[in-house]
Design a protein around this motif. Structure first.
Motif, PDB file in Angstrom:
ATOM      1  N   LEU A  88       0.837  -1.215   0.000  1.00 58.78           N
ATOM      2  CA  LEU A  88       0.000   0.000   0.000  1.00 58.78           C
ATOM      3  C   LEU A  88       0.867   1.259   0.000  1.00 58.78           C
ATOM      4  O   LEU A  88       0.583   2.222  -0.730  1.00 58.78           O
ATOM      5  N   PHE A 122      -3.286  11.682   3.756  1.00 56.19           N
ATOM      6  CA  PHE A 122      -2.603  10.514   4.312  1.00 56.19           C
ATOM      7  C   PHE A 122      -2.523  10.549   5.836  1.00 56.19           C
ATOM      8  O   PHE A 122      -2.557   9.505   6.483  1.00 56.19           O
ATOM      9  N   VAL A 125      -6.232   9.462   6.908  1.00 54.49           N
ATOM     10  CA  VAL A 125      -6.464   8.034   6.688  1.00 54.49           C
ATOM     11  C   VAL A 125      -5.565   7.217   7.631  1.00 54.49           C
ATOM     12  O   VAL A 125      -6.012   6.222   8.209  1.00 54.49           O
ATOM     13  N   GLY A 126      -4.328   7.649   7.824  1.00 54.40           N
ATOM     14  CA  GLY A 126      -3.422   6.958   8.750  1.00 54.40           C
ATOM     15  C   GLY A 126      -3.999   6.925  10.155  1.00 54.40           C
ATOM     16  O   GLY A 126      -3.988   5.887  10.827  1.00 54.40           O
ATOM     17  N   VAL A 129      -7.166   4.542  10.203  1.00 53.36           N
ATOM     18  CA  VAL A 129      -6.798   3.123  10.134  1.00 53.36           C
ATOM     19  C   VAL A 129      -6.123   2.679  11.429  1.00 53.36           C
ATOM     20  O   VAL A 129      -6.460   1.638  12.001  1.00 53.36           O
TER      21      VAL A 129
ATOM     22  N   PRO B  25       8.194   2.056  14.332  1.00 56.35           N
ATOM     23  CA  PRO B  25       6.756   2.050  14.005  1.00 56.35           C
ATOM     24  C   PRO B  25       5.878   2.247  15.245  1.00 56.35           C
ATOM     25  O   PRO B  25       4.844   2.926  15.161  1.00 56.35           O
ATOM     26  N   LEU B  29       2.897   4.909  15.503  1.00 59.23           N
ATOM     27  CA  LEU B  29       1.514   4.469  15.782  1.00 59.23           C
ATOM     28  C   LEU B  29       0.976   5.101  17.061  1.00 59.23           C
ATOM     29  O   LEU B  29      -0.230   5.313  17.178  1.00 59.23           O
ATOM     30  N   LEU B  90      -4.241   5.474  -0.191  1.00 62.19           N
ATOM     31  CA  LEU B  90      -3.606   4.151  -0.038  1.00 62.19           C
ATOM     32  C   LEU B  90      -2.361   4.252   0.849  1.00 62.19           C
ATOM     33  O   LEU B  90      -2.128   3.404   1.725  1.00 62.19           O
ATOM     34  N   PHE B  91      -1.564   5.280   0.630  1.00 63.42           N
ATOM     35  CA  PHE B  91      -0.368   5.479   1.449  1.00 63.42           C
ATOM     36  C   PHE B  91      -0.762   5.627   2.926  1.00 63.42           C
ATOM     37  O   PHE B  91      -0.175   4.979   3.804  1.00 63.42           O
ATOM     38  N   GLY B  92      -1.766   6.445   3.199  1.00 64.74           N
ATOM     39  CA  GLY B  92      -2.208   6.642   4.582  1.00 64.74           C
ATOM     40  C   GLY B  92      -2.656   5.334   5.220  1.00 64.74           C
ATOM     41  O   GLY B  92      -2.356   5.054   6.385  1.00 64.74           O
ATOM     42  N   ALA B  93      -3.357   4.493   4.433  1.00 65.90           N
ATOM     43  CA  ALA B  93      -3.839   3.211   4.965  1.00 65.90           C
ATOM     44  C   ALA B  93      -2.667   2.302   5.330  1.00 65.90           C
ATOM     45  O   ALA B  93      -2.646   1.686   6.407  1.00 65.90           O
ATOM     46  N   GLY B  94      -1.664   2.219   4.462  1.00 70.54           N
ATOM     47  CA  GLY B  94      -0.490   1.392   4.756  1.00 70.54           C
ATOM     48  C   GLY B  94       0.299   1.925   5.944  1.00 70.54           C
ATOM     49  O   GLY B  94       0.775   1.161   6.792  1.00 70.54           O
ATOM     50  N   TRP B  95       0.397   3.238   6.015  1.00 71.41           N
ATOM     51  CA  TRP B  95       1.131   3.903   7.107  1.00 71.41           C
ATOM     52  C   TRP B  95       0.450   3.618   8.444  1.00 71.41           C
ATOM     53  O   TRP B  95       1.093   3.267   9.432  1.00 71.41           O
ATOM     54  N   GLY B  96      -0.889   3.726   8.468  1.00 70.01           N
ATOM     55  CA  GLY B  96      -1.649   3.492   9.698  1.00 70.01           C
ATOM     56  C   GLY B  96      -1.678   2.024  10.096  1.00 70.01           C
ATOM     57  O   GLY B  96      -1.854   1.688  11.262  1.00 70.01           O
ATOM     58  N   LEU B  97      -1.504   1.139   9.112  1.00 74.04           N
ATOM     59  CA  LEU B  97      -1.531  -0.300   9.390  1.00 74.04           C
ATOM     60  C   LEU B  97      -0.290  -0.742  10.155  1.00 74.04           C
ATOM     61  O   LEU B  97      -0.378  -1.505  11.119  1.00 74.04           O
ATOM     62  N   VAL B  98       0.895  -0.262   9.747  1.00 71.33           N
ATOM     63  CA  VAL B  98       2.135  -0.749  10.357  1.00 71.33           C
ATOM     64  C   VAL B  98       2.983   0.351  11.016  1.00 71.33           C
ATOM     65  O   VAL B  98       3.719   0.087  11.963  1.00 71.33           O
ATOM     66  N   TYR B 100       5.135   2.448   9.242  1.00 68.64           N
ATOM     67  CA  TYR B 100       6.303   2.802   8.430  1.00 68.64           C
ATOM     68  C   TYR B 100       5.885   3.652   7.246  1.00 68.64           C
ATOM     69  O   TYR B 100       4.977   3.294   6.505  1.00 68.64           O
ATOM     70  N   CYS B 101       6.587   4.775   7.012  1.00 66.44           N
ATOM     71  CA  CYS B 101       6.512   5.448   5.729  1.00 66.44           C
ATOM     72  C   CYS B 101       7.860   5.201   5.036  1.00 66.44           C
ATOM     73  O   CYS B 101       8.759   4.605   5.636  1.00 66.44           O
TER      74      CYS B 101
END
Lengths: 134, 137
Positions: A88, A122, A125-126, A129, B25, B29, B90-98, B100-101
């Motif tokens: 992603l 971002f 959304v970050g 999520v 991370p 988070l 999409l970037f924000g979703a991946g960033w919030g998931l783990v 890491y940017c």
């Protein structure tokens, strides 16, 4: 807020801004890390400075460990979330032409409307999520 | 000389990310997760980085030319388009998931952690796919 570390955040953030500023003032380049690294890998042109920049990024923690010998950092566990998140982040910064450094710091400082919108999106959304999942 | 400048710029940014713990991370988070023990550190990292860069940029941009290059290479795109918006989401979703940017993930490579290396490999795959399958604006 028991883990709040304002001093190291302010000093570290200033160093991030300073490094990015140096690249701009001397070389005229934007310090967007996703753009620099992906162009290094997938574009045949201008590889020299991009490689030097990425090497600087990678040796940073080793250099910092020399200054501060007790320095150690935590990473992430291997698992599906890491694979999905990596994809992603790669797709998103590729299509969206930038990440936290390029849009969030360099672009917002230039008051670029694209970067301001990207950073708001971002971050938002970050936060959504992370708050829902963790 | 441009190589040395680029190396030092990457090094200084990397030390900044290490010192501020933005390469961890869990620290990122702790800012993105609002509902438990919120840690505003990332906000101060962003504000101080923005202030430092902005002051330098606006003092220097009037000079029209970088010290060691023939011109400033500024992004030419102006339009708020579909790739920008979809990409940021999409970037924000991946960033919030783990947590890491791209910068911190690359900086953390030297840890040798299998999780970090896998994240970086997946991110590189994502960059490759985004180039092969561009979104129409």
């Amino acid at each position: 807020m028991e883990n709040f570390t304002p001093i190291s955040a302010l000093i570290g953030g200033s160093l991030i801004g300073l490094g990015a500023l140096m690249l701009f003032i001397f070389s005229g380049r934007i310090a967007g890390i996703s753009g620099i690294a992906s162009n290094l890998l997938f574009s045949a042109q201008q590889r020299g400075w991009r490689l030097a920049f990425v090497v600087g990024l990678i040796v940073g923690p080793l250099a910092f460990g020399l200054i501060k010998p007790d320095f150690a950092f935590t990473t992430v566990e291997l698992g599906w979330p890491v694979i999905i998140a990596g994809l992603l982040v790669g797709l998103g910064t590729g299509w969206g032409s930038g990440c936290t450094s390029g849009h969030g710091i360099c672009g917002m400082s230039r008051l670029s409307p694209r970067s301001i919108l990207s950073t708001i999106l971002f971050m938002l959304v970050g936060i959504i999520v992370a708050t829902l999942l963790h | 000389m441009p190589l040395l400048i680029a190396f030092i710029a990457g090094l200084v940014m990397s030390i900044g990310m290490s010192y501020s713990q933005m390469i961890e991370p869990s620290k990122v988070l702790a800012f993105l997760t609002l509902n438990k023990n919120w840690d505003p550190s990332l906000l101060l990292v962003m504000v101080s980085a923005l202030l430092t860069y902005s002051i330098g940029y606006w003092l220097f941009v009037a000079k029209k030319k970088p010290i060691m290059a023939d011109k400033f290479y500024l992004p030419q795109k102006r339009a708020i388009d579909k790739p920008l918006v979809i990409g940021a989401i999409l970037f924000g979703a991946g960033w919030g998931l783990v947590g890491y940017c791209p910068g911190p993930a690359l900086v953390a490579i030297s840890s040798g952690s299998s999780g970090t290396l896998t994240f970086v490999a997946a991110m590189i795959a994502g960059w490759f796919i985004s180039r092969q399958l561009p979104i129409k604006a």
